[in-house]
Scaffold this motif. Structure first.
Motif: not given
Length: 115
Positions: A31-37, A98-104
């Motif tokens: 995991x790189x960036x985490x956030x709220x939408x 946000x991961x290096x390859x996928x978003x979750x």
């Protein structure tokens, strides 16, 4: 794979506060960036706030000064402190990683602000 579980949504009166939490499990080192939408009825999903692994933050103009995002890397958890809520903040709030390859994405938690 990364799993995200949100908590902390609910019903609050205008001017009130809520704190959302999102706990990540699985391949959390990716995991790189985490956030709220958030997504309100009839509207597109929009970014509310994000935070990098080094705690650099970014906020939507509509929540600046009212919402605070924070992150505990040791607990793999991201928080969203929401103060001075307004009915316009009513939406389903989704945690994102946000991961290096996928978003979750998490499953979403409802926030309802009554006037």
């Amino acid at each position: 794979q990364v799993q995200l579980v949100e908590s902390g949504g609910g019903l609050v009166q205008a001017g009130g506060s809520l704190r959302l939490s999102c706990a990540a499990s699985g391949s959390t080192r990716s995991i790189r960036t985490m956030g709220w939408h958030r997504q309100a009825p009839g509207k597109q999903r929009e970014l509310v706030a994000s935070i990098s692994r080094s705690s650099n933050t970014n906020y939507a103009d509509s929540v600046k000064g009212r919402f605070t995002i924070s992150r505990d890397n040791g607990k793999n958890t991201v928080y969203l402190q929401m103060d001075n809520l307004t009915p316009e903040d009513t939406a389903v709030y989704y945690c994102n990683a946000e991961g290096w390859i996928n978003d979750y994405w998490g499953q979403g938690t409802q926030v309802t602000v009554s006037s």
